[in-house]
Structure formats: C-alpha cells, structure tokens
Design a protein around this motif. Structure first.
Motif, PDB file in Angstrom:
ATOM      1  N   ASP A 142       0.742  -1.095   0.031  1.00 18.54           N
ATOM      2  CA  ASP A 142       0.130   0.088  -0.082  1.00 18.54           C
ATOM      3  C   ASP A 142       0.861   1.325   0.067  1.00 18.54           C
ATOM      4  OD1 ASP A 142      -2.294  -1.425  -0.164  1.00 18.54           O
ATOM      5  OD2 ASP A 142      -2.945  -1.111   1.945  1.00 18.54           O
ATOM      6  N   ARG A 143       2.097   1.027   0.456  1.00 20.04           N
ATOM      7  CA  ARG A 143       2.958   2.361   0.651  1.00 20.04           C
ATOM      8  C   ARG A 143       3.577   2.767  -0.757  1.00 20.04           C
ATOM      9  NH1 ARG A 143       4.822  -0.004   5.324  1.00 20.04           N
ATOM     10  NH2 ARG A 143       6.639  -0.937   4.279  1.00 20.04           N
ATOM     11  N   GLU A 144       3.570   1.924  -1.346  1.00 19.43           N
ATOM     12  CA  GLU A 144       4.519   1.835  -2.886  1.00 19.43           C
ATOM     13  C   GLU A 144       3.445   1.774  -4.041  1.00 19.43           C
ATOM     14  OE1 GLU A 144       7.482  -1.136  -3.006  1.00 19.43           O
ATOM     15  OE2 GLU A 144       8.492  -0.527  -1.303  1.00 19.43           O
ATOM     16  N   ALA A 145       2.227   1.226  -3.737  1.00 22.43           N
ATOM     17  CA  ALA A 145       1.284   1.251  -4.893  1.00 22.43           C
ATOM     18  C   ALA A 145       0.634   2.705  -5.121  1.00 22.43           C
ATOM     19  CB  ALA A 145       0.304   0.117  -4.510  1.00 22.43           C
ATOM     20  N   PRO A 146       0.135   2.719  -6.277  1.00 19.61           N
ATOM     21  CA  PRO A 146      -0.626   4.110  -6.714  1.00 19.61           C
ATOM     22  C   PRO A 146      -1.985   3.979  -5.821  1.00 19.61           C
ATOM     23  CG  PRO A 146      -0.072   2.930  -8.624  1.00 19.61           C
ATOM     24  CD  PRO A 146       0.561   1.951  -7.625  1.00 19.61           C
ATOM     25  N   VAL A 147      -2.478   5.178  -5.472  1.00 22.97           N
ATOM     26  CA  VAL A 147      -3.684   5.255  -4.621  1.00 22.97           C
ATOM     27  C   VAL A 147      -4.883   4.571  -5.422  1.00 22.97           C
ATOM     28  CG1 VAL A 147      -3.189   7.246  -3.241  1.00 22.97           C
ATOM     29  CG2 VAL A 147      -4.291   7.423  -5.549  1.00 22.97           C
ATOM     30  N   THR A 148      -4.784   4.483  -6.344  1.00 20.54           N
ATOM     31  CA  THR A 148      -6.142   3.914  -7.421  1.00 20.54           C
ATOM     32  C   THR A 148      -5.854   2.294  -7.156  1.00 20.54           C
ATOM     33  OG1 THR A 148      -4.607   4.006  -9.308  1.00 20.54           O
ATOM     34  CG2 THR A 148      -6.161   5.789  -8.805  1.00 20.54           C
ATOM     35  N   LEU A 149      -4.870   1.825  -6.745  1.00 21.11           N
ATOM     36  CA  LEU A 149      -4.545   0.284  -6.596  1.00 21.11           C
ATOM     37  C   LEU A 149      -4.279  -0.182  -5.429  1.00 21.11           C
ATOM     38  CD1 LEU A 149      -2.554  -0.261  -9.970  1.00 21.11           C
ATOM     39  CD2 LEU A 149      -4.991  -0.464  -9.810  1.00 21.11           C
ATOM     40  N   GLN A 150      -4.606   0.644  -4.429  1.00 19.84           N
ATOM     41  CA  GLN A 150      -4.186   0.100  -3.156  1.00 19.84           C
ATOM     42  C   GLN A 150      -5.422  -0.809  -2.750  1.00 19.84           C
ATOM     43  OE1 GLN A 150      -4.011   3.387  -0.353  1.00 19.84           O
ATOM     44  NE2 GLN A 150      -2.043   3.965  -1.166  1.00 19.84           N
ATOM     45  N   ARG A 151      -5.198  -1.774  -1.431  1.00 19.66           N
ATOM     46  CA  ARG A 151      -6.208  -2.744  -1.385  1.00 19.66           C
ATOM     47  C   ARG A 151      -7.330  -2.245  -0.610  1.00 19.66           C
ATOM     48  NH1 ARG A 151      -3.708  -7.990  -1.267  1.00 19.66           N
ATOM     49  NH2 ARG A 151      -1.696  -7.994  -1.113  1.00 19.66           N
ATOM     50  N   GLU A 152      -8.676  -2.701  -0.971  1.00 22.22           N
ATOM     51  CA  GLU A 152      -9.785  -2.060  -0.160  1.00 22.22           C
ATOM     52  C   GLU A 152      -9.754  -2.705   0.912  1.00 22.22           C
ATOM     53  OE1 GLU A 152     -12.296  -0.355  -1.009  1.00 22.22           O
ATOM     54  OE2 GLU A 152     -12.170  -0.243  -3.042  1.00 22.22           O
ATOM     55  N   ARG A 153      -9.918  -1.747   2.073  1.00 17.52           N
ATOM     56  CA  ARG A 153     -10.201  -2.309   3.417  1.00 17.52           C
ATOM     57  C   ARG A 153     -11.357  -2.642   3.874  1.00 17.52           C
ATOM     58  NH1 ARG A 153      -5.000  -3.313   5.436  1.00 17.52           N
ATOM     59  NH2 ARG A 153      -3.353  -2.092   4.571  1.00 17.52           N
ATOM     60  N   ALA A 154     -12.504  -2.277   3.309  1.00 17.01           N
ATOM     61  CA  ALA A 154     -13.882  -2.201   3.676  1.00 17.01           C
ATOM     62  C   ALA A 154     -14.781  -3.040   2.720  1.00 17.01           C
ATOM     63  CB  ALA A 154     -14.355  -0.818   4.130  1.00 17.01           C
ATOM     64  N   HIS A 155     -14.267  -3.208   1.418  1.00 12.84           N
ATOM     65  CA  HIS A 155     -15.009  -3.957   0.324  1.00 12.84           C
ATOM     66  C   HIS A 155     -14.211  -5.104  -0.129  1.00 12.84           C
ATOM     67  CE1 HIS A 155     -16.849  -0.008   0.711  1.00 12.84           C
ATOM     68  NE2 HIS A 155     -17.831  -0.256   0.016  1.00 12.84           N
ATOM     69  N   TYR A 156     -14.969  -5.938  -0.582  1.00 16.94           N
ATOM     70  CA  TYR A 156     -14.390  -6.985  -1.615  1.00 16.94           C
ATOM     71  C   TYR A 156     -14.824  -7.024  -2.908  1.00 16.94           C
ATOM     72  CZ  TYR A 156     -14.144  -9.822   2.765  1.00 16.94           C
ATOM     73  OH  TYR A 156     -13.691 -10.624   4.330  1.00 16.94           O
ATOM     74  N   PHE A 157     -13.933  -7.249  -3.912  1.00 16.74           N
ATOM     75  CA  PHE A 157     -14.205  -7.155  -5.213  1.00 16.74           C
ATOM     76  C   PHE A 157     -14.498  -8.839  -5.508  1.00 16.74           C
ATOM     77  CE2 PHE A 157     -11.265  -3.614  -5.230  1.00 16.74           C
ATOM     78  CZ  PHE A 157     -12.127  -2.587  -5.868  1.00 16.74           C
ATOM     79  N   GLY A 158     -15.584  -8.819  -6.390  1.00  9.97           N
ATOM     80  CA  GLY A 158     -15.934 -10.205  -6.974  1.00  9.97           C
ATOM     81  C   GLY A 158     -15.999  -9.963  -8.505  1.00  9.97           C
TER      82      GLY A 158
END
Length: 557
Positions: A142-158
């Motif tokens: 998360d520190r090195e990734a673009p903000v658009t690609l950081q992990r979701e903390r409160a959602h899941y992608f399906g």
C-alpha cells in the motif's frame, strides 16, 4: 421470481484408502510436483464451506491471501435458487449477508438473458470487522502502490465467470454455474485473464482442478509494486507488471523482458487493471467531458445496461476517468434488487448517496426516478461504421417502460465537447486503427483534464507550507497555514496552467491566455478556473470546516 438464496454444502468424494482430512486429488498432487518448494501439508485442504474460524496467524495460505481472499462456486438449485456450493480455502469465513450478496451478484439478472460464457465484476461491502490476517508485506504494498490500486479495507471485489448452456440432464434444462474470485485488489484485467484460463477447466473437471489451481496461486510471489512477475497457472505463465507510485502516468505497455528461455512462452498482460477505455465508453464519447465532471463532483449516477458485463465495465471505466486521482465515493459495478443495501440506496427520505450504480433491471428506472443522473446504454450498435452515440436528455423524458438510451440529467456541464478529440477517435475507429492507440489517446485526454484541474490546488497548498529555511533543529517547528476557501478561489485568477477544454458560457470578449505549445496552442477563457472549481469546492468543503474527508482523500498517486 427468484427464490431465496441458501447455502448448499457439498462434500467431495474421498478416495479409498485415505482419511478425509488428508485427501488430495491426483490432479492437485501432479500440479504440486511441478512446483518448487511445495510447502507443508495444509490443514484447510478439504473443499467445503463450513468455517472453522479465521485463519491462524501463521497460515500456510499467506501467498494465496496476497492475491485472493477466497474462491467461490455458485450454482442454481431448482429448490433453493442461487446456492453457494463451495468456498475455498474452506477455513475462510464469510458472513451470511456476504454469502447472500455473492450468490445473487454472481448470476446475471433474469432480464439479461445471457447465454454461453459471461465475465463481469461486482463490489460488496464487508460486513463486520477484519476476519483474516493481512499478509506481512501488505503495508509495503500500500505504501508503494498508486492510490488507485491500494487494497480495499472495507469492500470485496468479486470477479465472475458465469456459464449458462443448455443441458438436457438438468431438470431446468440449463447448466448454470459461476466461478467467483473474491479479492481486495482492483486487478480486473489480471483476474479476468485468470478466470478465462481456469473456469473452462473447472467446469470440465470440477473440484480437483480448482484445488490444484489454488495450490498454484499459493506459490505465486507476492505483488510488489514496480516488479514484473511470472505467474504460472494451468500450464500457462501470466507475465504482469505491478504498477508503483514511481511509474509515470503515461508509461509504455509491458513488453516481454528477459524470459526468452521461459517455456511455455508467457502470456503478457499490458496492464493488471486498465480496461479498454475506448471500447467501454464508445456509446458516450460525445459526453465524456460531462461524465468526467460528474465523477469529479461525486454525483449520484445510475448506469442501466443490457447485461452485467456492460454495466460493470462502464462503471469501472467511469470511475477510472479521474486517474491519477482515486475515485473516493462508493461504486457498484453490478447491483441487484436483492442486495442488502437496496433500501439504503433507493430511499426517498434523504438525498441520493454519492454512488455509481451499475444495474440491468429496468425496475430501477422507476425506483430511482428521483436520482439526478441516469445513463441508459443499449447493446453496442454501429451506424455508418461508427458507434452510435447516446443523446443528452431531460429527466422529464424518462419513461418507466421502454426507456431509450441516453444520458438523462439536468446538469449543465462547464466544459464544451472536444470536437477535435471526438473527430480523431471516430476517424480512427472508422479506419480500424489499433484499439490500444485510440485508448491511449482518450486516456491521455482525461489525464490532462484531471492534471490541469488539480494543479491550481497544488500551487495553493504549496503556498501554505513553511519555507525550508525556517525549518531548523534549534527552533520550534513552523505550523502549516490553514486552508481558506475564499483565498483559494481568489488565487485561481492567476494560477495556471489552463484547462485543455473550452468552457461553456456567454463570455463577451473574455480575457484569454495561451494554452499549449507550438501549433497546438489554443486560446481559452482565463476565468475557467473559478467557475469550474466553485461547484467542486461547494460540494467537498463543509461550512465551518477546513476540509471534508473527501477533500483530504484526493491525493496524487
């Protein structure tokens, strides 16, 4: 009418001579033999959906968890309706509400009529607190990734691969099943490519194939921003580059690098997350500036599409228009009336929430008539070799039944349609130029819009910072001056650079400044900035506060 969704527990057959706890299909064993460092035996190798609690801190599935949360199989049971047939690893815990959401969102709506194989995606809210430990390198990612690609903390992608084909052996006459990858990473291109390889194999070989694939993913290296990785799965090597903050916004696509001796030859993905923006936005190219403004302001928007594939791609394309900024409002690429948040989003007792919904059921036209913006798109159609464009229409012309494609809104855009860009894109489509070139042209235009819009804010914020010469170890650290909305708006008169699109409005001989260089230089009204920034500031700054959470979250990648 769909029946209620229930959990369908399925226990795999155990080979003779093996205890159920240690049963491993031959396919999984042969797959693991070809991998280096297979690791210790896994206590959660049994396929099933019964949860035994959260994963232990020293889980053997740490590498798997760096990419995926779990893999789900959803089937249609004649008596139960949509049913969760399988969750793997079996010790991953989902709440009943999450299971229900995954079941309903993994199948196209009955109005879609999808036959054959269909891929789409959805996004659901996580219920409850964190239930599984993060990988040890998650903080670094998360520190090195673009903000658009950081992990979701409160959602899941399906990410869904749905198959519906005729089958006389089934009572209903159709085979209907979905393979779903649940992740916190927005790597839509990567997971779609993974599903296109894995799902056909799974539908033929079922559980043993799925277990072997999960064991292969558990051998993948963790996603490290800035690195190019080779990811083996089902006999194919996927070569991907994980973007980092150090990458330029318009970096060149990934090329096969240093793997001439790799057999089989890797399947190179040019991006892990970027969709074909031109193909997704083809029906709305004439209104791309208006839609960019709506995304920038966080306006509520409903996208009514003929299928989940079209709705999810359109929503993801619209939310990516603001790159390198992150779209910080809520969005649902595919949403149904069975969703647990249906009442929350459709209530008329309060203003519509700042969310972009992708739907396929025409019932939403009636339910969400009070929403200010509705985009209705149909199946892609060509007219004279060019994609047919939707028209801008007033909400009063919105009909409950037989609604024609169009952008129904009362919003008056500040930016004029860029006819030169539109002409280049449509001419390129007519001459069948490479899709990647045209997509890059459109993406660059949107990037310039966002950068030109945000640079005045950067200039003002820089003026609030203390000078470097005032920072010494022998003095009290200087304070950052507070943000004042009025001062910022006044600074826009002399802040640059200028926007790359002409403003609408009746300017009578307005003062102009040159924008661009060389033969591409054009003249724009100098006062585009106050009239463009004011609606944004009005919607993002609360009275009496320095900045709202949404304002603070608009950060560069």
């Amino acid at each position: 009418m769909r029946r209620g969704c229930r959990l369908l527990a399925v226990s795999p057959a155990t080979p003779p001579g093996r205890s159920p706890g240690n049963a491993r299909p031959a396919a999984a064993v042969s797959a693991m033999d070809s991998l280096s460092s297979p690791g210790p035996s896994r206590p959660g190798d049994r396929l099933g959906v019964r949860s035994s609690g959260a994963r232990a801190a020293a889980t053997p599935w740490a590498r798997f968890s760096a990419w995926l949360e779990c893999v789900c199989v959803v089937t249609f049971d004649l008596e139960l309706g949509q049913a969760l047939e399988l969750v793997y690893p079996g010790d991953f815990r989902l709440t009943d509400k999450e299971k229900s959401s995954i079941c309903y969102l993994s199948f196209p709506d009955s109005h879609s009529g999808c036959l054959g194989d269909t891929q789409f995606s959805f996004r659901i809210r996580q219920c409850g607190g964190q239930r599984s430990p993060w990988p040890t390198d998650d903080g670094r990612y998360d520190r090195e990734a673009p903000v658009t690609l950081q992990r979701e903390r409160a959602h899941y992608f399906g990410y869904v691969y749905f198959r519906q084909v005729k089958d006389s052996s089934v009572k209903r006459g159709y085979f209907q099943k979905s393979l779903v990858l649940v992740s916190r990473l927005p790597f839509v291109r990567l997971f779609q490519a993974l599903l296109s390889l894995v799902a056909p194999e799974y539908f033929d070989k079922l559980a043993p194939c799925l277990e072997a694939v999960c064991n292969e993913i558990d051998q993948w290296p963790a996603p490290v921003p800035g690195q190019t990785l080779n990811l083996p799965v089902v006999g194919v090597v996927l070569q991907v580059h994980i973007p980092s903050r150090a990458d330029k916004p318009e970096s060149s696509p990934l090329k096969q690098c240093g793997q001439e001796s790799l057999l089989p030859a890797p399947l190179v993905l040019t991006s892990v997350h970027e969709l074909d923006l031109l193909r997704c936005l083809q029906p709305v190219l004439t209104h791309v500036q208006t839609l960019w403004e709506l995304m920038l302001l966080g306006e509520p928007l409903v996208v009514l599409a003929p299928s989940p594939a079209v709705s999810s791609e359109m929503v993801l394309a619209l939310t990516s228009c603001l790159q390198p900024l992150r779209f910080c409002c809520d969005y649902r690429p595919y949403f149904t009336i069975h969703d647990s948040e249906f009442k929350e989003f459709t209530t008329r007792t309060q203003a519509p929430p700042s969310v972009v919904l992708g739907v396929t059921n025409p019932f939403f036209i009636k339910t969400l008539q009070h929403w200010p913006h509705i985009l209705r798109v149909g199946e892609p159609k060509m007219s004279g070799g060019l994609p047919k464009q939707v028209k801008l229409k007033k909400p009063s012309r919105l009909k409950t039944l037989d609604t024609k494609p169009g952008l129904y809104t009362e919003y008056t855009a500040h930016l004029r349609r860029d006819k030169a860009l539109l002409k280049r894109l449509l001419k390129g489509l007519q001459k069948k130029r490479p899709a990647g070139v045209l997509t890059a042209l459109l993406r660059r235009h949107l990037l310039e819009l966002t950068q030109s819009f945000i640079i005045p804010l950067e200039h003002y914020m820089a003026s609030l910072m203390p000078l470097q010469k005032s920072i010494t170890p022998w003095k009290t650290p200087p304070q950052i001056r507070p943000f004042h909305q009025d001062d910022f708006l006044c600074s826009l008169e002399h802040a640059g650079p200028q926007l790359t699109c002409i403003l609408k409005g009746g300017f009578s001989s307005p003062p102009t400044l040159m924008a661009g260089t060389g033969s591409g230089a054009k003249r724009w009204p100098v006062n585009w900035k106050p009239c463009t920034w004011r609606p944004f500031v009005r919607r993002t700054l609360r009275p009496g506060c320095r900045a709202s959470p949404r304002w603070r979250s608009w950060t560069w990648s």
